[in-house]
Design an enzyme around this catalytic site. Structure first.
Site, PDB file in Angstrom:
ATOM      1  N   PRO A 231       0.858  -1.188   0.000  1.00  0.00           N
ATOM      2  CA  PRO A 231       0.000   0.000   0.000  1.00  0.00           C
ATOM      3  C   PRO A 231       0.898   1.244   0.000  1.00  0.00           C
ATOM      4  O   PRO A 231       1.557   1.536   0.991  1.00  0.00           O
ATOM      5  CB  PRO A 231      -0.795  -0.126   1.308  1.00  0.00           C
ATOM      6  N   ASP A 404       6.033   2.675   1.640  1.00  0.00           N
ATOM      7  CA  ASP A 404       5.119   1.613   2.073  1.00  0.00           C
ATOM      8  C   ASP A 404       4.398   2.109   3.334  1.00  0.00           C
ATOM      9  O   ASP A 404       5.020   2.253   4.401  1.00  0.00           O
ATOM     10  CB  ASP A 404       5.954   0.345   2.371  1.00  0.00           C
ATOM     11  N   HIS A 405       3.122   2.340   3.194  1.00  0.00           N
ATOM     12  CA  HIS A 405       2.381   2.954   4.311  1.00  0.00           C
ATOM     13  C   HIS A 405       2.170   1.993   5.475  1.00  0.00           C
ATOM     14  O   HIS A 405       1.730   2.385   6.555  1.00  0.00           O
ATOM     15  CB  HIS A 405       1.042   3.489   3.815  1.00  0.00           C
ATOM     16  N   ARG A 406       2.492   0.714   5.269  1.00  0.00           N
ATOM     17  CA  ARG A 406       2.411  -0.218   6.408  1.00  0.00           C
ATOM     18  C   ARG A 406       3.543   0.055   7.379  1.00  0.00           C
ATOM     19  O   ARG A 406       3.457  -0.246   8.568  1.00  0.00           O
ATOM     20  CB  ARG A 406       2.528  -1.669   5.914  1.00  0.00           C
ATOM     21  N   ILE A 408       5.721   3.129   7.044  1.00  0.00           N
ATOM     22  CA  ILE A 408       6.039   4.554   7.201  1.00  0.00           C
ATOM     23  C   ILE A 408       4.747   5.375   7.223  1.00  0.00           C
ATOM     24  O   ILE A 408       3.874   5.202   6.361  1.00  0.00           O
ATOM     25  CB  ILE A 408       6.951   5.004   6.037  1.00  0.00           C
TER      26      ILE A 408
END
Ligand code: CAO
Length: 432
Positions: A231, A404-406, A408
């Site tokens: 994501p 990667d929003h998981r 950061i």
């Protein structure tokens, strides 16, 4: 009034009724299955010994019955049931005497009576059960009534189930496993990507089909995985590189090395990664932890005639801008000519993709997993920037940081991006 009795069950006694297959008032024919019994080892159909009308059923599901026990009362044979009896030809079944007062003859384990034999018994020829599924396909299957009942309850088409028993007899577990497998497949099918239709474009005009290079095919796979599994968000920023560009131009006039912008950015990036270790990391395979890397190996996207390649420059944080420049030139040349070896492309902890030499104002680079972020550079341009008193021309470098929003958060990404801007705007800050 005659009574229907449980036939000789052999050594087995007190066997549970699992189903009653007819109801009071039904006209039945001789040999029609009335009860279904199930012991630990077998499922047994109990057929009526004679035709008639079922006046009263004396047992219920769950009762345990033994040889000779009466289970129903039968009134006189009706014309209809008599006719039905005549139409049924069951030569293999020993007909019981009409009298209900004495136990009937032992039931031979014939195909029409013993639909599921004890496991330790010698195998019988494949049978056709009397309690058949409604479909003709399942009629010819080798499965006991209890299994058929289960299949009916679960809505399973027995002809699709592979039997694991003796002579491919379908067992209860086969039906259960079939259902499990179908549920699993259905779950996967929902998750699966819809297939892009295969269109014949020649119907619209002339076409030519060109095979993709190996590199392009590998890139396609990697990009699909990256886009589907990470994501990602892209943070945009701009760095004023007016001073940096002046330095670069000056250095290019002084030294034998030709400096481009990219090595300066790589050096500033390496310093930022020291400041923000979570950007120089990977998610563990189970997604439960973050693996921080104590090395800074930067992948640099190189445009080659055969497609995109990403060689890795090692320990960039320990190298001078001159060293980085030379190394980048060598490896980019190698990528475009003789080709890279596998080690040349392995071990990257963060990637950079520069389209600045070509053009464009911004783009969204795709994170290269298991890395967690990538920096994109677009073409620096002179822009009017407000300095508090007036607009002044400044060379602004567009930055695109995908992450990667998981791993950061957006705020971290904005801080990282701002730190990079500050280093690029004033390289002296990297010394502090
Ligand atoms: N803004 C303005 N000018 C830029 C710039 C930028 N962001 N980046 C590079 N330039 C300039 C260079 O300074 C150089 O200028 P001079 O000739 O005046 O010195 C010129 O553009 C040539 O740059 P370059 O791109 O050929 O070389 P580089 O060292 O800057 O980059 C490399 C090396 C390997 C990154 C580059 O050649 C390359 O292959 N880029 C494409 C990467 C790519 O395909 N990315 C997409 C990946 S996803 O499909």
């Amino acid at each position: 009034m005659n009574r229907l009795v449980i036939p000789d069950l052999g050594s087995a006694d007190a066997i549970e009724i699992i189903e009653i297959l007819a109801k009071e008032g039904d006209s039945i024919h001789a040999d029609q299955a009335i009860l279904m019994l199930e012991s630990d080892k077998a499922t047994i159909e109990v057929p009526a010994e004679q035709a008639g009308t079922l006046a009263k059923i004396l047992v219920k599901v769950g009762d345990k019955v033994s040889s000779g026990q009466a289970y129903a009362e039968l009134s006189a044979t009706t014309a209809a049931s008599q006719q039905a009896t005549e139409q049924i030809a069951t030569p293999a079944v020993s007909k019981a005497p009409a009298s209900a007062s004495t136990p009937t003859q032992p039931i031979e384990p014939t195909p029409s009576t013993l639909v599921s034999q004890p496991i330790e018994s010698p195998p019988l020829a494949p049978t056709k059960t009397k309690l058949a599924d409604t479909s003709s396909a399942s009629d010819s299957l080798y499965a006991g009534p209890a299994v058929r009942k289960l299949a009916r309850e679960l809505g399973v088409e027995l002809s699709l189930v592979v039997g694991s028993g003796l002579r491919a007899r379908i067992q209860k577990e086969d039906v259960q496993n079939f259902v499990k497998q179908r549920l699993h497949t259905a779950g996967r099918a929902e998750m699966a990507l819809p297939v892009v239709p295969d269109v014949d474009f020649s119907q619209f005009g002339p076409i030519a089909t060109v095979p993709l290079s190996k590199i392009k095919r590998a890139t396609a796979k990697a990009m699909t995985v990256a886009n589907l599994t990470v994501p990602q968000v892209t943070q945009f920023d701009q760095a004023d590189i007016t001073e940096l560009e002046a330095l670069r131009v000056a250095l290019n006039q002084e030294q034998g090395v030709k400096f481009s912008l990219v090595p300066f950015v790589l050096k500033a990036l390496a310093r930022c990664l020291e400041d923000f270790p979570s950007f120089n990391a990977s998610l563990s395979a189970d997604g439960e932890s973050l693996i921080l890397k104590n090395y800074i190996h930067l992948g640099v996207a190189v445009d080659t005639p055969k497609g995109l390649l990403v060689p890795v420059l090692r320990d960039v944080n320990t190298k001078s801008i001159t060293e980085i420049t030379k190394e980048l030139q060598q490896i980019a040349e190698k990528a475009r000519t003789t080709g890279l070896s596998l080690p040349d492309m392995q071990g990257g902890s963060f990637s950079l993709s520069s389209l600045g030499g070509i053009g464009g104002t911004a783009f969204t680079p795709i994170v290269n997993p298991p890395e967690v972020a990538i920096l994109g550079l677009s073409k620096a341009r002179q822009q009017p920037i407000w300095d508090g008193q007036g607009f002044v021309p400044r060379l602004m470098l567009p930055l695109s940081l995908s992450y990667d929003h998981r791993v950061i958060d957006g705020a971290e990404a904005a801080r990282f991006s701002q730190r990079l801007v500050s280093y690029l705007q004033d390289l002296r800050r990297m010394l502090i």
